[in-house]
Design an enzyme around this catalytic site. Structure first.
Site, PDB file in Angstrom:
ATOM      1  N   LYS A  10       0.839  -1.216   0.000  1.00 44.41           N
ATOM      2  CA  LYS A  10       0.000   0.000   0.000  1.00 44.41           C
ATOM      3  C   LYS A  10       0.861   1.249   0.000  1.00 44.41           C
ATOM      4  CE  LYS A  10       0.785   1.445   4.455  1.00 44.41           C
ATOM      5  NZ  LYS A  10       1.590   2.587   4.796  1.00 44.41           N
ATOM      6  N   ASP A 136      -2.061  -2.190  10.944  1.00 48.84           N
ATOM      7  CA  ASP A 136      -2.328  -2.060   9.502  1.00 48.84           C
ATOM      8  C   ASP A 136      -2.951  -3.324   8.899  1.00 48.84           C
ATOM      9  OD1 ASP A 136      -1.447   0.516   9.280  1.00 48.84           O
ATOM     10  OD2 ASP A 136       0.534   0.008   8.447  1.00 48.84           O
TER      11      ASP A 136
HETATM   12  P1  ATP Z   1       4.344  -0.464   7.755  1.00 46.67           P
HETATM   13  O1  ATP Z   1       4.086   0.284   6.492  1.00 46.67           O
HETATM   14  O2  ATP Z   1       3.130  -1.274   8.219  1.00 46.67           O
HETATM   15  O3  ATP Z   1       4.973   0.343   8.835  1.00 46.67           O
HETATM   16  P2  ATP Z   1       6.766  -1.466   6.721  1.00 46.67           P
HETATM   17  O4  ATP Z   1       6.571  -1.529   5.250  1.00 46.67           O
HETATM   18  O5  ATP Z   1       7.468  -0.255   7.235  1.00 46.67           O
HETATM   19  O6  ATP Z   1       5.374  -1.615   7.412  1.00 46.67           O
HETATM   20  P3  ATP Z   1       7.460  -4.251   6.817  1.00 46.67           P
HETATM   21  O7  ATP Z   1       7.940  -4.499   5.414  1.00 46.67           O
HETATM   22  O8  ATP Z   1       6.122  -4.769   7.159  1.00 46.67           O
HETATM   23  O9  ATP Z   1       7.582  -2.711   7.206  1.00 46.67           O
HETATM   24  O10 ATP Z   1       8.589  -4.887   7.766  1.00 46.67           O
HETATM   25  C1  ATP Z   1       8.863  -4.452   9.064  1.00 46.67           C
HETATM   26  C2  ATP Z   1       9.680  -5.533   9.784  1.00 46.67           C
HETATM   27  O11 ATP Z   1       8.819  -6.640  10.050  1.00 46.67           O
HETATM   28  C3  ATP Z   1      10.824  -6.078   8.952  1.00 46.67           C
HETATM   29  O12 ATP Z   1      12.026  -5.485   9.325  1.00 46.67           O
HETATM   30  C4  ATP Z   1      10.831  -7.567   9.224  1.00 46.67           C
HETATM   31  O13 ATP Z   1      11.924  -7.958  10.029  1.00 46.67           O
HETATM   32  C5  ATP Z   1       9.540  -7.861   9.994  1.00 46.67           C
HETATM   33  N1  ATP Z   1       8.694  -8.871   9.332  1.00 46.67           N
HETATM   34  C6  ATP Z   1       8.072  -9.909   9.901  1.00 46.67           C
HETATM   35  N2  ATP Z   1       7.365 -10.620   9.021  1.00 46.67           N
HETATM   36  C7  ATP Z   1       7.509 -10.016   7.827  1.00 46.67           C
HETATM   37  C8  ATP Z   1       7.011 -10.293   6.526  1.00 46.67           C
HETATM   38  N3  ATP Z   1       6.216 -11.336   6.269  1.00 46.67           N
HETATM   39  N4  ATP Z   1       7.355  -9.453   5.549  1.00 46.67           N
HETATM   40  C9  ATP Z   1       8.138  -8.369   5.802  1.00 46.67           C
HETATM   41  N5  ATP Z   1       8.668  -8.093   7.009  1.00 46.67           N
HETATM   42  C10 ATP Z   1       8.344  -8.896   8.031  1.00 46.67           C
END
Ligand code: ATP
Length: 289
Positions: A10, A136
Site C-alpha cells: 500500500k 495495519d
Molecule cells: P508499515 O508500512 O506497516 O509500517 P513497513 O513496510 O514499514 O510496514 P514491513 O515491510 O512490514 O515494514 O517490515 C517491518 C519488519 O517486520 C521487517 O524489518 C521484518 O523484520 C519484519 N517482518 C516480519 N514478518 C515479515 C514479513 N512477512 N514481511 C516483511 N517483514 C516482516
C-alpha cells in the site's frame, strides 16, 4: 496443491497523526491505497501440526517472528487447530519501507488459513483478530481505497481512486518507524494534512485536486534526516509528476502521473540516478475487483 494468495503493498494518499492513546498507540487518520506490487504466498497443510515459512529473501525472518507464522499460531491457539502449515513466501514488496509488506502477508495468511483450516470467520471477525498483531493488518484484509482511523482498525471503504500511473521508489536506507514517531511526538505539528479534503477529491474523482492535497505528517521528520527522499521526489517532479510524496514512515517515495509516457521517463530517470535500487512502474489496484 495448497492455496496461493497475492499480498498487495500500500501507499498512503494522506497520513495524519491526531493524538495518542494512554497505552502509547498513535491515533491516525490515513487514506490507504493498494498498489500493484505484491508478494505471492503458497499455503500447504501439514499433518504434524508444525508451522513454518520459507522465503528466498534474506530481509525477512524465517522463524516464528515472521508475521505469517504469528497469524498461523494465533489461529491454531484460538480455534484448537491441530493441523500445521508450510508457507512459501516470494517477497516483492520492499521491506521496512512504509508499504505494509508484513501486514499484507499477514492478511493473506488470515484469508488462506481461514479457508485451508475451515475456520469460517467473516471479514469482521478476521479484522478483530488481526488488529491484535498489527494496526495495519485490518486494512490489508479489506484492501482497495480506505480511510483508516483509530489505531488503524476503524476502516471506511472509499470509492476507487481514478486510474493513474505510479512510480514507487525505495532508497537503500533503513528508517526506524519508532524513531520517526518519537521525533514527531517531540515536535509541534503546525500543519495537519487535509484528510477530509483528500477523501472528498477521491469521491468526486478529481485527480488534480487529490494530488494537490496529498500530505504525510511523518514526511517532514524522515526527509529532514534523509535528503535522498527529497532528491528522488525532485527527479520525479522534473519528469512531470503531478506530485511526489513519502508513504508511511518512509523511506519509500511515490509519484503520481496522469500521463503514462511521463511516468516511464520518471521511472527511467530514478533508475539512472542510482538513488533507489528498488523502483517500480505501477498503478493503484483494488484487489476486490
Ligand atoms: P508499515 O508500512 O506497516 O509500517 P513497513 O513496510 O514499514 O510496514 P514491513 O515491510 O512490514 O515494514 O517490515 C517491518 C519488519 O517486520 C521487517 O524489518 C521484518 O523484520 C519484519 N517482518 C516480519 N514478518 C515479515 C514479513 N512477512 N514481511 C516483511 N517483514 C516482516
Amino acid at each position: 496443491m495448497g492455496i496461493t494468495e497475492k499480498a498487495y503493498g500500500k501507499i498512503n494518499l494522506g497520513l495524519d497523526v491526531i493524538g495518542r492513546r494512554d497505552d502509547g498507540y498513535h491515533l491516525v487518520k490515513m487514506i490507504m491505497q493498494n498498489v500493484d506490487i505484491y508478494d505471492t504466498l503458497v499455503f500447504e497443510e501439514t499433518d504434524d501440526g508444525s508451522v513454518s515459512v520459507v522465503s528466498g529473501s534474506d530481509k525477512v525472518p524465517c522463524d516464528e517472528s515472521n508475521l505469517v507464522c504469528r497469524v498461523a499460531n494465533q489461529l491454531k491457539e484460538n480455534f484448537g487447530i491441530t493441523k500445521g502449515v508450510k508457507i512459501s513466501l516470494d517477497k516483492k514488496i520492499p521491506v521496512a519501507a512504509g508499504m505494509a509488506g508484513g501486514s499484507a502477508d499477514a492478511a493473506a495468511a488470515y484469508r488462506a488459513l481461514n479457508e485451508l483450516w475451515g475456520i469460517g470467520l467473516d471479514e469482521k471477525k478476521l479484522c478483530e483478530l488481526a488488529v491484535k498483531l498489527g494496526a495495519d493488518i485490518p486494512y490489508c484484509i479489506v484492501g482497495g481505497t480506505a480511510l483508516s482511523e483509530g489505531i488503524g482498525e476503524e476502516l471506511t471503504t472509499l470509492k476507487d481512486v481514478p486510474d493513474f500511473s505510479l512510480v514507487v521508489a525505495k532508497p537503500d536506507i533503513d528508517v526506524s518507524t519508532g524513531w520517526v514517531y518519537k521525533e514527531l511526538d517531540s515536535s509541534k505539528v503546525e500543519v495537519h494534512p487535509d484528510i477530509d479534503g483528500i477523501r472528498a477529491s477521491i469521491e468526486s474523482g478529481d485527480l488534480t485536486k487529490m494530488c494537490s492535497l496529498i500530505d504525510n505528517v511523518l514526511e517532514k521528520v524522515t526527509r529532514s534526516k534523509y535528503s535522498v527522499i527529497g532528491e528522488i521526489e525532485q527527479i520525479l517532479l522534473q519528469n512531470g509528476a503531478l506530485g511526489a510524496y513519502m508513504t508511511g514512515s518512509g523511506p519509500t517515495v511515490f509519484a503520481i502521473f496522469d500521463d503514462a509516457t511521463k511516468a516511464e521517463e520518471g521511472y527511467r530517470a530514478v533508475r539512472e540516478s542510482n538513488l533507489a535500487p528498488e523502483c517500480f512502474l505501477t498503478r493503484p489496484i483494488n484487489p476486490n475487483r
